[in-house]
Design a protein around this motif. Structure first.
Motif, PDB file in Angstrom:
ATOM      1  N   GLY A  20     -31.494 -53.972 -22.648  1.00  0.00           N
ATOM      2  CA  GLY A  20     -31.169 -52.777 -23.424  1.00  0.00           C
ATOM      3  C   GLY A  20     -32.059 -51.605 -23.034  1.00  0.00           C
ATOM      4  N   SER A  21     -31.562 -50.395 -23.267  1.00  0.00           N
ATOM      5  CA  SER A  21     -32.361 -49.187 -23.021  1.00  0.00           C
ATOM      6  C   SER A  21     -31.908 -48.098 -23.985  1.00  0.00           C
ATOM      7  CB  SER A  21     -32.166 -48.739 -21.566  1.00  0.00           C
ATOM      8  OG  SER A  21     -32.478 -47.377 -21.411  1.00  0.00           O
ATOM      9  N   ILE A  22     -32.877 -47.441 -24.616  1.00  0.00           N
ATOM     10  CA  ILE A  22     -32.588 -46.301 -25.507  1.00  0.00           C
ATOM     11  C   ILE A  22     -33.548 -45.214 -25.071  1.00  0.00           C
ATOM     12  CG2 ILE A  22     -32.563 -45.465 -27.889  1.00  0.00           C
ATOM     13  CD1 ILE A  22     -32.870 -48.583 -28.614  1.00  0.00           C
ATOM     14  N   SER A  23     -33.025 -44.097 -24.608  1.00  0.00           N
ATOM     15  CA  SER A  23     -33.976 -43.149 -24.031  1.00  0.00           C
ATOM     16  C   SER A  23     -33.369 -41.766 -23.851  1.00  0.00           C
ATOM     17  CB  SER A  23     -34.382 -43.681 -22.651  1.00  0.00           C
ATOM     18  OG  SER A  23     -35.264 -42.809 -22.021  1.00  0.00           O
ATOM     19  N   ARG A  24     -34.239 -40.766 -23.905  1.00  0.00           N
ATOM     20  CA  ARG A  24     -33.827 -39.467 -23.373  1.00  0.00           C
ATOM     21  C   ARG A  24     -33.582 -39.706 -21.890  1.00  0.00           C
ATOM     22  NH1 ARG A  24     -37.793 -36.004 -23.010  1.00  0.00           N
ATOM     23  NH2 ARG A  24     -39.431 -37.486 -23.450  1.00  0.00           N
ATOM     24  N   LEU A  25     -32.512 -39.125 -21.350  1.00  0.00           N
ATOM     25  CA  LEU A  25     -32.249 -39.325 -19.928  1.00  0.00           C
ATOM     26  C   LEU A  25     -33.055 -38.293 -19.140  1.00  0.00           C
ATOM     27  CD1 LEU A  25     -28.362 -39.931 -19.963  1.00  0.00           C
ATOM     28  CD2 LEU A  25     -30.223 -41.588 -20.176  1.00  0.00           C
ATOM     29  N   VAL A  26     -34.245 -38.704 -18.742  1.00  0.00           N
ATOM     30  CA  VAL A  26     -35.089 -37.843 -17.908  1.00  0.00           C
ATOM     31  C   VAL A  26     -35.695 -38.725 -16.813  1.00  0.00           C
ATOM     32  CG1 VAL A  26     -35.710 -36.050 -19.601  1.00  0.00           C
ATOM     33  CG2 VAL A  26     -37.016 -38.158 -19.553  1.00  0.00           C
ATOM     34  N   GLY A  51     -28.255 -43.091 -24.300  1.00  0.00           N
ATOM     35  CA  GLY A  51     -29.131 -41.970 -23.985  1.00  0.00           C
ATOM     36  C   GLY A  51     -28.372 -40.689 -23.777  1.00  0.00           C
ATOM     37  N   SER A  52     -29.100 -39.584 -23.885  1.00  0.00           N
ATOM     38  CA  SER A  52     -28.489 -38.299 -23.563  1.00  0.00           C
ATOM     39  C   SER A  52     -29.545 -37.455 -22.857  1.00  0.00           C
ATOM     40  CB  SER A  52     -27.999 -37.600 -24.828  1.00  0.00           C
ATOM     41  OG  SER A  52     -29.086 -37.374 -25.677  1.00  0.00           O
ATOM     42  N   GLY A  53     -29.086 -36.482 -22.096  1.00  0.00           N
ATOM     43  CA  GLY A  53     -30.014 -35.603 -21.389  1.00  0.00           C
ATOM     44  C   GLY A  53     -29.469 -35.209 -20.040  1.00  0.00           C
TER      45      GLY A  53
END
Ligand code: ADP
Length: 471
Positions: A297-303, A329-331
Protein backbone atom coordinates in the motif's frame (compact mmCIF):
# COMPACT_ATOMS: atom_id res chain seq x y z
CA UNK A 1 1.97 29.19 30.15
CA UNK A 2 -0.45 30.42 27.54
CA UNK A 3 0.35 29.06 24.12
CA UNK A 4 -0.88 30.15 20.69
CA UNK A 5 -0.20 27.52 18.03
CA UNK A 6 -0.27 28.97 14.51
CA UNK A 7 -0.68 26.64 11.54
CA UNK A 8 -1.83 26.85 7.92
CA UNK A 9 -3.52 23.43 8.24
CA UNK A 10 -5.20 21.78 11.20
CA UNK A 11 -6.84 18.33 11.11
CA UNK A 12 -9.70 17.50 11.05
CA UNK A 13 -10.70 20.89 9.60
CA UNK A 14 -8.18 21.22 6.77
CA UNK A 15 -5.42 18.89 5.66
CA UNK A 16 -2.90 18.67 2.84
CA UNK A 17 -0.25 16.61 4.65
CA UNK A 18 1.40 15.77 7.94
CA UNK A 19 1.45 19.36 9.24
CA UNK A 20 -2.33 19.13 9.68
CA UNK A 21 -2.06 15.91 11.68
CA UNK A 22 0.51 17.44 14.01
CA UNK A 23 -1.42 20.70 14.41
CA UNK A 24 -4.52 18.67 15.22
CA UNK A 25 -2.93 16.39 17.80
CA UNK A 26 0.14 18.02 19.41
CA UNK A 27 -1.78 20.95 21.00
CA UNK A 28 -4.20 18.41 22.45
CA UNK A 29 -1.32 16.47 24.00
CA UNK A 30 0.15 19.67 25.46
CA UNK A 31 -2.99 20.70 27.31
CA UNK A 32 -2.09 18.78 30.46
CA UNK A 33 1.02 20.91 30.88
CA UNK A 34 -0.09 24.45 29.99
CA UNK A 35 -2.72 26.82 31.31
CA UNK A 36 -4.23 27.61 27.94
CA UNK A 37 -3.80 26.23 24.45
CA UNK A 38 -5.15 28.14 21.49
CA UNK A 39 -4.79 27.23 17.83
CA UNK A 40 -5.32 29.66 14.97
CA UNK A 41 -5.72 28.81 11.29
CA UNK A 42 -7.45 30.12 8.13
CA UNK A 43 -11.13 29.34 7.55
CA UNK A 44 -10.82 27.80 4.09
CA UNK A 45 -13.88 27.53 1.86
CA UNK A 46 -14.10 23.75 2.04
CA UNK A 47 -14.17 23.59 5.86
CA UNK A 48 -17.61 22.32 6.85
CA UNK A 49 -18.77 25.00 9.30
CA UNK A 50 -21.95 23.17 10.19
CA UNK A 51 -20.29 19.83 10.83
CA UNK A 52 -17.73 21.39 13.17
CA UNK A 53 -20.11 24.00 14.70
CA UNK A 54 -17.88 26.86 13.58
CA UNK A 55 -19.54 30.19 14.35
CA UNK A 56 -18.52 33.90 14.45
CA UNK A 57 -16.61 34.79 17.61
CA UNK A 58 -17.76 38.42 17.56
CA UNK A 59 -14.29 39.69 16.61
CA UNK A 60 -13.66 41.69 13.45
CA UNK A 61 -10.71 43.67 12.31
CA UNK A 62 -8.67 44.83 9.39
CA UNK A 63 -5.05 44.88 8.39
CA UNK A 64 -3.18 46.90 5.82
CA UNK A 65 -1.59 44.84 3.10
CA UNK A 66 0.19 46.51 0.21
CA UNK A 67 -1.61 49.78 1.07
CA UNK A 68 -4.97 48.08 0.87
CA UNK A 69 -7.18 47.73 3.95
CA UNK A 70 -8.39 44.14 4.17
CA UNK A 71 -11.05 43.07 6.65
CA UNK A 72 -11.16 39.80 8.57
CA UNK A 73 -13.63 38.05 10.84
CA UNK A 74 -12.76 35.56 13.56
CA UNK A 75 -14.72 32.37 14.02
CA UNK A 76 -14.46 29.64 16.63
CA UNK A 77 -16.03 26.32 17.48
CA UNK A 78 -19.16 26.39 19.59
CA UNK A 79 -19.78 23.69 22.21
CA UNK A 80 -16.38 22.08 21.90
CA UNK A 81 -15.57 19.35 24.28
CA UNK A 82 -11.87 20.05 24.04
CA UNK A 83 -9.29 21.87 26.08
CA UNK A 84 -7.90 23.33 22.86
CA UNK A 85 -9.66 26.44 21.62
CA UNK A 86 -9.41 26.74 17.84
CA UNK A 87 -9.80 30.13 16.12
CA UNK A 88 -10.42 30.54 12.41
CA UNK A 89 -9.68 33.58 10.27
CA UNK A 90 -12.28 34.30 7.62
CA UNK A 91 -11.33 36.46 4.65
CA UNK A 92 -13.41 36.67 1.47
CA UNK A 93 -10.36 37.81 -0.44
CA UNK A 94 -7.92 35.11 0.66
CA UNK A 95 -9.49 32.07 2.28
CA UNK A 96 -13.14 31.59 1.34
CA UNK A 97 -12.28 29.99 -2.01
CA UNK A 98 -11.98 26.18 -1.95
CA UNK A 99 -8.47 24.73 -1.64
CA UNK A 100 -5.70 25.14 0.90
CA UNK A 101 -2.64 25.92 -1.23
CA UNK A 102 -3.79 24.82 -4.67
CA UNK A 103 -6.54 25.10 -7.26
CA UNK A 104 -8.49 21.95 -8.18
CA UNK A 105 -5.99 21.28 -11.00
CA UNK A 106 -3.18 21.01 -8.44
CA UNK A 107 -1.51 24.33 -9.34
CA UNK A 108 -0.59 26.62 -6.45
CA UNK A 109 -2.62 29.81 -6.03
CA UNK A 110 -0.76 32.79 -7.49
CA UNK A 111 -1.27 34.84 -4.35
CA UNK A 112 -0.08 32.32 -1.73
CA UNK A 113 2.58 34.74 -0.47
CA UNK A 114 -0.02 37.42 0.08
CA UNK A 115 -2.46 34.97 1.67
CA UNK A 116 -0.03 33.78 4.33
CA UNK A 117 1.45 37.20 4.95
CA UNK A 118 -2.13 38.35 5.58
CA UNK A 119 -2.64 35.35 7.91
CA UNK A 120 0.37 36.42 9.96
CA UNK A 121 -0.66 40.07 10.03
CA UNK A 122 -4.04 39.07 11.45
CA UNK A 123 -2.36 37.01 14.19
CA UNK A 124 -0.16 40.02 14.98
CA UNK A 125 -3.20 42.31 15.03
CA UNK A 126 -5.07 40.03 17.46
CA UNK A 127 -2.04 39.97 19.77
CA UNK A 128 -1.56 43.73 19.58
CA UNK A 129 -5.25 44.30 20.36
CA UNK A 130 -4.84 41.90 23.31
CA UNK A 131 -7.71 39.78 22.07
CA UNK A 132 -5.55 36.72 22.54
CA UNK A 133 -3.43 36.46 25.63
CA UNK A 134 -0.17 34.75 24.72
CA UNK A 135 3.13 33.92 26.45
CA UNK A 136 4.56 31.75 23.71
CA UNK A 137 3.79 31.77 20.02
CA UNK A 138 4.35 28.38 18.39
CA UNK A 139 4.90 28.91 14.65
CA UNK A 140 4.92 26.13 12.06
CA UNK A 141 6.61 26.11 8.65
CA UNK A 142 7.15 29.01 6.29
CA UNK A 143 3.50 30.19 6.37
CA UNK A 144 4.27 31.51 9.85
CA UNK A 145 8.00 32.20 9.43
CA UNK A 146 7.65 35.99 9.37
CA UNK A 147 5.87 36.16 12.73
CA UNK A 148 8.93 35.97 15.03
CA UNK A 149 10.51 38.91 13.16
CA UNK A 150 7.21 40.81 12.99
CA UNK A 151 6.78 40.55 16.76
CA UNK A 152 10.29 41.87 17.36
CA UNK A 153 9.87 44.64 14.79
CA UNK A 154 6.73 45.74 16.64
CA UNK A 155 8.36 45.60 20.07
CA UNK A 156 6.20 42.72 21.31
CA UNK A 157 8.02 40.61 23.86
CA UNK A 158 6.40 37.26 23.30
CA UNK A 159 8.70 34.25 22.99
CA UNK A 160 8.56 32.23 19.81
CA UNK A 161 9.24 28.65 18.80
CA UNK A 162 9.43 27.75 15.11
CA UNK A 163 8.84 24.13 14.09
CA UNK A 164 10.12 23.06 10.69
CA UNK A 165 7.95 20.26 9.31
CA UNK A 166 9.64 20.30 5.91
CA UNK A 167 12.68 22.27 4.78
CA UNK A 168 11.77 21.82 1.13
CA UNK A 169 9.20 24.62 1.20
CA UNK A 170 10.59 28.11 1.82
CA UNK A 171 7.79 30.52 1.06
CA UNK A 172 9.91 32.51 -1.39
CA UNK A 173 9.20 36.17 -2.03
CA UNK A 174 10.83 37.60 -5.14
CA UNK A 175 12.50 40.98 -4.68
CA UNK A 176 9.47 42.54 -6.39
CA UNK A 177 6.97 40.69 -4.17
CA UNK A 178 8.92 41.55 -1.04
CA UNK A 179 8.01 45.23 -1.52
CA UNK A 180 4.77 44.51 0.34
CA UNK A 181 6.71 43.51 3.46
CA UNK A 182 7.27 46.15 6.16
CA UNK A 183 10.59 47.97 5.83
CA UNK A 184 11.58 47.00 9.34
CA UNK A 185 11.24 43.35 8.52
CA UNK A 186 12.83 43.67 5.13
CA UNK A 187 16.08 45.00 6.50
CA UNK A 188 16.62 41.70 8.26
CA UNK A 189 14.80 39.39 5.88
CA UNK A 190 16.86 36.43 4.82
CA UNK A 191 17.94 36.16 1.21
CA UNK A 192 18.60 32.84 -0.47
CA UNK A 193 21.11 32.16 -3.18
CA UNK A 194 18.28 32.40 -5.73
CA UNK A 195 17.93 36.08 -4.90
CA UNK A 196 14.62 35.46 -3.18
CA UNK A 197 13.50 36.25 0.32
CA UNK A 198 12.69 33.15 2.33
CA UNK A 199 10.02 33.16 5.01
CA UNK A 200 11.43 29.87 6.29
CA UNK A 201 14.94 31.28 6.84
CA UNK A 202 13.37 34.33 8.44
CA UNK A 203 11.70 32.08 11.01
CA UNK A 204 15.01 30.35 11.66
CA UNK A 205 16.84 33.63 12.17
CA UNK A 206 14.33 35.23 14.53
CA UNK A 207 12.61 32.52 16.56
CA UNK A 208 13.83 32.01 20.13
CA UNK A 209 13.82 28.24 19.66
CA UNK A 210 13.67 26.07 16.57
CA UNK A 211 13.00 22.43 16.16
CA UNK A 212 12.37 19.98 13.43
CA UNK A 213 10.23 16.88 13.63
CA UNK A 214 12.80 14.15 14.27
CA UNK A 215 16.35 13.94 15.65
CA UNK A 216 17.46 12.26 12.40
CA UNK A 217 16.22 15.14 10.24
CA UNK A 218 17.73 17.68 12.67
CA UNK A 219 21.07 15.95 12.21
CA UNK A 220 20.65 15.89 8.42
CA UNK A 221 19.94 19.64 8.36
CA UNK A 222 22.93 20.39 10.59
CA UNK A 223 25.09 18.39 8.20
CA UNK A 224 23.63 20.30 5.27
CA UNK A 225 22.19 17.22 3.52
CA UNK A 226 19.98 18.23 0.57
CA UNK A 227 20.53 21.88 1.49
CA UNK A 228 21.89 24.80 -0.48
CA UNK A 229 24.86 26.57 1.06
CA UNK A 230 22.85 29.58 2.13
CA UNK A 231 20.23 27.64 4.04
CA UNK A 232 22.95 25.58 5.67
CA UNK A 233 24.62 28.75 6.94
CA UNK A 234 21.35 29.88 8.51
CA UNK A 235 20.87 26.50 10.19
CA UNK A 236 24.43 26.50 11.52
CA UNK A 237 24.12 29.96 12.94
CA UNK A 238 20.93 28.83 14.73
CA UNK A 239 22.53 25.61 16.00
CA UNK A 240 22.45 26.77 19.65
CA UNK A 241 18.64 26.92 19.62
CA UNK A 242 17.96 23.94 17.35
CA UNK A 243 16.64 20.48 18.26
CA UNK A 244 14.80 17.47 16.83
CA UNK A 245 11.62 16.06 18.38
CA UNK A 246 9.96 13.09 16.76
CA UNK A 247 6.25 13.48 15.98
CA UNK A 248 3.68 11.45 17.83
CA UNK A 249 0.34 10.33 16.47
CA UNK A 250 -3.25 10.64 17.55
CA UNK A 251 -3.67 7.12 18.89
CA UNK A 252 -7.45 7.47 19.21
CA UNK A 253 -8.01 8.57 15.64
CA UNK A 254 -5.54 6.02 14.23
CA UNK A 255 -6.66 3.01 16.21
CA UNK A 256 -7.40 -0.30 14.44
CA UNK A 257 -9.70 -1.32 17.30
CA UNK A 258 -12.00 1.69 17.03
CA UNK A 259 -11.37 3.17 13.56
CA UNK A 260 -14.68 4.57 12.35
CA UNK A 261 -13.56 4.47 8.71
CA UNK A 262 -13.07 0.69 8.64
CA UNK A 263 -15.79 -1.88 9.18
CA UNK A 264 -13.74 -4.63 10.84
CA UNK A 265 -11.86 -3.79 14.05
CA UNK A 266 -8.69 -5.69 14.88
CA UNK A 267 -5.94 -5.69 17.48
CA UNK A 268 -2.69 -7.34 18.44
CA UNK A 269 -4.57 -10.31 19.86
CA UNK A 270 -7.29 -10.46 17.21
CA UNK A 271 -5.46 -10.19 13.94
CA UNK A 272 -8.03 -11.97 11.77
CA UNK A 273 -9.88 -8.66 11.37
CA UNK A 274 -6.89 -7.38 9.41
CA UNK A 275 -7.48 -10.02 6.74
CA UNK A 276 -11.13 -9.04 6.43
CA UNK A 277 -10.03 -5.44 5.85
CA UNK A 278 -7.66 -6.71 3.17
CA UNK A 279 -10.54 -8.51 1.48
CA UNK A 280 -12.68 -5.38 1.53
CA UNK A 281 -9.78 -3.26 0.24
CA UNK A 282 -9.13 -5.65 -2.66
CA UNK A 283 -12.78 -5.99 -3.59
CA UNK A 284 -13.66 -2.32 -3.38
CA UNK A 285 -10.73 -1.29 -5.57
CA UNK A 286 -11.00 -3.80 -8.39
CA UNK A 287 -8.03 -5.91 -7.29
CA UNK A 288 -8.01 -9.70 -7.66
CA UNK A 289 -8.96 -11.45 -4.45
CA UNK A 290 -5.78 -13.35 -3.78
CA UNK A 291 -5.18 -13.33 -0.05
CA UNK A 292 -1.83 -15.08 -0.43
CA UNK A 293 -0.35 -12.32 -2.59
CA UNK A 294 1.39 -9.61 -0.56
CA UNK A 295 -0.47 -6.31 -0.92
CA UNK A 296 1.78 -3.23 -0.98
CA UNK A 297 0.00 0.00 0.00
CA UNK A 298 0.98 3.65 -0.47
CA UNK A 299 -0.71 6.88 0.63
CA UNK A 300 1.18 9.97 -0.33
CA UNK A 301 1.37 13.37 -1.89
CA UNK A 302 2.64 12.59 -5.38
CA UNK A 303 6.02 14.30 -5.30
CA UNK A 304 9.43 13.13 -6.43
CA UNK A 305 10.97 13.01 -2.97
CA UNK A 306 8.47 10.42 -1.73
CA UNK A 307 10.40 7.85 -3.80
CA UNK A 308 8.08 7.43 -6.80
CA UNK A 309 10.88 7.44 -9.40
CA UNK A 310 12.18 4.24 -7.78
CA UNK A 311 8.79 2.66 -7.14
CA UNK A 312 7.43 2.95 -10.69
CA UNK A 313 10.48 1.18 -12.10
CA UNK A 314 9.92 -1.86 -9.90
CA UNK A 315 6.20 -2.41 -10.39
CA UNK A 316 6.33 -4.72 -13.44
CA UNK A 317 8.91 -6.92 -11.80
CA UNK A 318 6.99 -7.38 -8.55
CA UNK A 319 3.64 -7.92 -10.26
CA UNK A 320 5.36 -10.71 -12.21
CA UNK A 321 6.41 -12.19 -8.86
CA UNK A 322 2.79 -12.15 -7.69
CA UNK A 323 2.57 -8.92 -5.65
CA UNK A 324 -0.37 -6.53 -5.70
CA UNK A 325 -0.31 -2.77 -5.18
CA UNK A 326 -2.67 -0.01 -4.15
CA UNK A 327 -1.69 3.65 -4.48
CA UNK A 328 -3.68 6.60 -3.14
CA UNK A 329 -2.31 10.04 -3.90
CA UNK A 330 -2.63 13.35 -5.62
CA UNK A 331 -0.14 15.92 -6.86
CA UNK A 332 2.38 15.76 -9.66
CA UNK A 333 0.64 15.01 -12.98
CA UNK A 334 3.57 13.05 -14.41
CA UNK A 335 3.71 10.69 -11.42
CA UNK A 336 -0.08 10.26 -11.59
CA UNK A 337 0.22 9.39 -15.27
CA UNK A 338 2.90 6.77 -14.58
CA UNK A 339 0.85 5.12 -11.83
CA UNK A 340 -2.24 5.23 -13.95
CA UNK A 341 -0.44 3.56 -16.87
CA UNK A 342 0.93 0.87 -14.56
CA UNK A 343 -2.58 0.12 -13.29
CA UNK A 344 -3.82 -0.16 -16.90
CA UNK A 345 -0.97 -2.53 -17.74
CA UNK A 346 -1.81 -4.71 -14.75
CA UNK A 347 -5.58 -4.64 -14.15
CA UNK A 348 -6.52 -6.51 -10.99
CA UNK A 349 -2.94 -6.25 -9.73
CA UNK A 350 -2.30 -2.51 -9.40
CA UNK A 351 -4.92 0.05 -8.33
CA UNK A 352 -4.27 3.78 -8.43
CA UNK A 353 -6.76 6.16 -6.85
CA UNK A 354 -6.01 9.74 -7.81
CA UNK A 355 -7.24 12.11 -5.09
CA UNK A 356 -7.35 12.84 -1.39
CA UNK A 357 -9.50 10.35 0.50
CA UNK A 358 -9.36 10.11 4.28
CA UNK A 359 -11.57 7.00 4.55
CA UNK A 360 -9.59 5.07 1.94
CA UNK A 361 -6.33 6.10 3.65
CA UNK A 362 -7.54 4.35 6.82
CA UNK A 363 -8.63 1.24 4.90
CA UNK A 364 -5.27 1.05 3.12
CA UNK A 365 -3.49 1.18 6.48
CA UNK A 366 -5.81 -1.50 7.85
CA UNK A 367 -5.89 -3.83 4.84
CA UNK A 368 -2.42 -3.73 3.26
CA UNK A 369 0.36 -6.12 4.26
CA UNK A 370 3.30 -3.86 3.48
CA UNK A 371 3.58 -0.07 3.32
CA UNK A 372 5.87 1.51 0.74
CA UNK A 373 7.59 4.67 1.96
CA UNK A 374 10.98 4.88 0.28
CA UNK A 375 11.25 8.70 0.60
CA UNK A 376 14.51 10.23 -0.59
CA UNK A 377 14.35 12.35 2.57
CA UNK A 378 11.66 12.55 5.23
CA UNK A 379 11.48 15.08 8.10
CA UNK A 380 9.44 12.68 10.23
CA UNK A 381 6.79 10.90 8.21
CA UNK A 382 3.50 9.86 9.73
CA UNK A 383 2.31 7.11 7.46
CA UNK A 384 5.02 4.72 8.59
CA UNK A 385 3.80 5.33 12.18
CA UNK A 386 0.17 4.69 11.24
CA UNK A 387 1.35 1.59 9.36
CA UNK A 388 3.17 0.20 12.39
CA UNK A 389 0.07 0.74 14.50
CA UNK A 390 -2.05 -1.14 11.92
CA UNK A 391 0.46 -3.99 11.52
CA UNK A 392 1.25 -2.95 7.95
CA UNK A 393 4.97 -3.46 7.67
CA UNK A 394 6.80 -0.37 6.36
CA UNK A 395 9.61 -0.41 3.80
CA UNK A 396 11.60 2.78 4.31
CA UNK A 397 14.78 4.48 3.20
CA UNK A 398 17.20 5.07 6.07
CA UNK A 399 16.70 8.81 6.33
CA UNK A 400 15.41 11.44 8.81
CA UNK A 401 12.39 10.39 10.82
CA UNK A 402 12.07 7.10 8.95
CA UNK A 403 15.33 5.81 10.37
CA UNK A 404 14.37 7.09 13.84
CA UNK A 405 11.11 5.15 13.89
CA UNK A 406 11.55 1.89 11.92
CA UNK A 407 14.06 -0.84 12.82
CA UNK A 408 15.27 -3.20 10.15
CA UNK A 409 14.03 -6.80 10.27
CA UNK A 410 16.30 -9.65 11.30
CA UNK A 411 14.92 -13.00 12.44
CA UNK A 412 12.97 -12.25 15.62
CA UNK A 413 13.83 -8.53 15.57
CA UNK A 414 12.86 -5.27 13.92
CA UNK A 415 9.65 -3.60 12.77
CA UNK A 416 10.13 -3.10 9.02
CA UNK A 417 12.55 -3.16 6.12
CA UNK A 418 15.10 -0.38 5.97
CA UNK A 419 17.40 0.24 3.01
CA UNK A 420 20.26 2.54 2.05
CA UNK A 421 21.52 4.16 -0.04
CA UNK A 422 18.61 5.62 -2.00
CA UNK A 423 19.02 3.46 -5.11
CA UNK A 424 16.74 1.29 -7.20
CA UNK A 425 18.75 -1.82 -6.45
CA UNK A 426 18.53 -1.30 -2.68
CA UNK A 427 14.77 -0.76 -2.72
CA UNK A 428 14.47 -3.85 -4.92
CA UNK A 429 16.37 -5.88 -2.31
CA UNK A 430 14.24 -4.54 0.55
CA UNK A 431 11.01 -5.39 -1.29
CA UNK A 432 12.36 -8.86 -2.03
CA UNK A 433 13.20 -9.39 1.62
CA UNK A 434 9.69 -8.28 2.62
CA UNK A 435 8.28 -10.62 -0.02
CA UNK A 436 10.26 -13.58 1.38
CA UNK A 437 9.47 -12.91 5.04
CA UNK A 438 5.78 -12.49 4.15
CA UNK A 439 5.75 -16.13 3.06
CA UNK A 440 7.09 -17.28 6.47
CA UNK A 441 3.79 -17.16 8.29
CA UNK A 442 4.86 -17.25 11.93
CA UNK A 443 7.83 -14.92 11.37
CA UNK A 444 5.48 -12.46 9.62
CA UNK A 445 2.91 -12.62 12.42
CA UNK A 446 5.65 -11.94 14.97
CA UNK A 447 6.79 -8.99 12.89
CA UNK A 448 3.23 -7.62 12.82
CA UNK A 449 2.97 -8.03 16.59
CA UNK A 450 6.25 -6.20 17.19
CA UNK A 451 5.16 -3.39 14.87
CA UNK A 452 1.81 -3.04 16.59
CA UNK A 453 3.43 -2.95 20.04
CA UNK A 454 5.41 0.22 19.28
CA UNK A 455 4.37 3.31 21.21
CA UNK A 456 4.19 6.51 19.19
CA UNK A 457 1.74 8.37 21.39
CA UNK A 458 2.51 12.05 21.87
CA UNK A 459 3.33 12.00 25.53
CA UNK A 460 7.12 11.77 25.46
CA UNK A 461 7.45 14.30 22.64
CA UNK A 462 4.92 16.63 24.25
CA UNK A 463 7.09 16.76 27.37
CA UNK A 464 10.05 17.66 25.19
CA UNK A 465 8.11 20.63 23.74
CA UNK A 466 7.20 21.68 27.28
CA UNK A 467 10.88 21.74 28.20
CA UNK A 468 11.52 24.10 25.29
CA UNK A 469 8.57 26.31 26.28
CA UNK A 470 9.92 26.50 29.82
CA UNK A 471 13.41 27.39 28.66
P1 ADP B 1 3.84 14.82 4.29
O1 ADP B 1 3.51 15.72 5.45
O2 ADP B 1 5.19 15.05 3.70
O3 ADP B 1 2.77 14.82 3.23
P2 ADP B 1 3.46 12.64 6.20
O4 ADP B 1 3.65 11.16 6.09
O5 ADP B 1 4.13 13.30 7.35
O6 ADP B 1 3.89 13.31 4.81
O7 ADP B 1 1.91 12.95 6.34
C1 ADP B 1 1.00 12.79 5.31
C2 ADP B 1 -0.40 12.78 5.88
O8 ADP B 1 -1.31 13.07 4.81
C3 ADP B 1 -0.81 11.44 6.41
O9 ADP B 1 -1.80 11.59 7.41
C4 ADP B 1 -1.41 10.78 5.17
O10 ADP B 1 -2.29 9.73 5.50
C5 ADP B 1 -2.13 11.94 4.55
N1 ADP B 1 -2.31 11.83 3.10
C6 ADP B 1 -1.39 12.09 2.12
N2 ADP B 1 -1.94 11.91 0.90
C7 ADP B 1 -3.22 11.53 1.12
C8 ADP B 1 -4.31 11.20 0.25
N3 ADP B 1 -4.17 11.23 -1.08
N4 ADP B 1 -5.49 10.86 0.81
C9 ADP B 1 -5.64 10.83 2.16
N5 ADP B 1 -4.66 11.13 3.03
C10 ADP B 1 -3.47 11.48 2.53
Amino acid sequence: MKILFVSAEVAPFSKAGGLADVAGSLPQALTSYVSSMHVITPLYGQIDRQLFSIIPAGINGEVVLDKEVIPYTIFHQANVNSKVQTWFIESEQFFTRPGIYTKPNGQGFDDNNLRYFFFQLVVLDLIERQLLSVDILHCNDHHTGLLPGLLKANGIKIRTIFTIHNFLYHGHFSVEESKILPKLLLSSLSMTQWNNYSALLEGIDHADAINTVSPGYAQALLLGENLDEHSHEHILSAQHKFSGIVNGIDTDYWNPETDTYTSVPFSLNKLDGKLRNKLELLQSNGLDVNMKAPLFGSISRLVENKGFPLIVDLLDDFVAKGAQFIFLGSGDEEIAKQLSKASQRHPGKIAFIDGFNEALAHLIEAGSDIFLMPSRFEPCGLNQLYSLRYGTIPIVHKTGGLSDTVQDWKTGQGTGFVFEPYKLEQLHKAMNRAFDVFKMKSEWTDLIRRAMSQDFSWDRSARHYIRIYKT
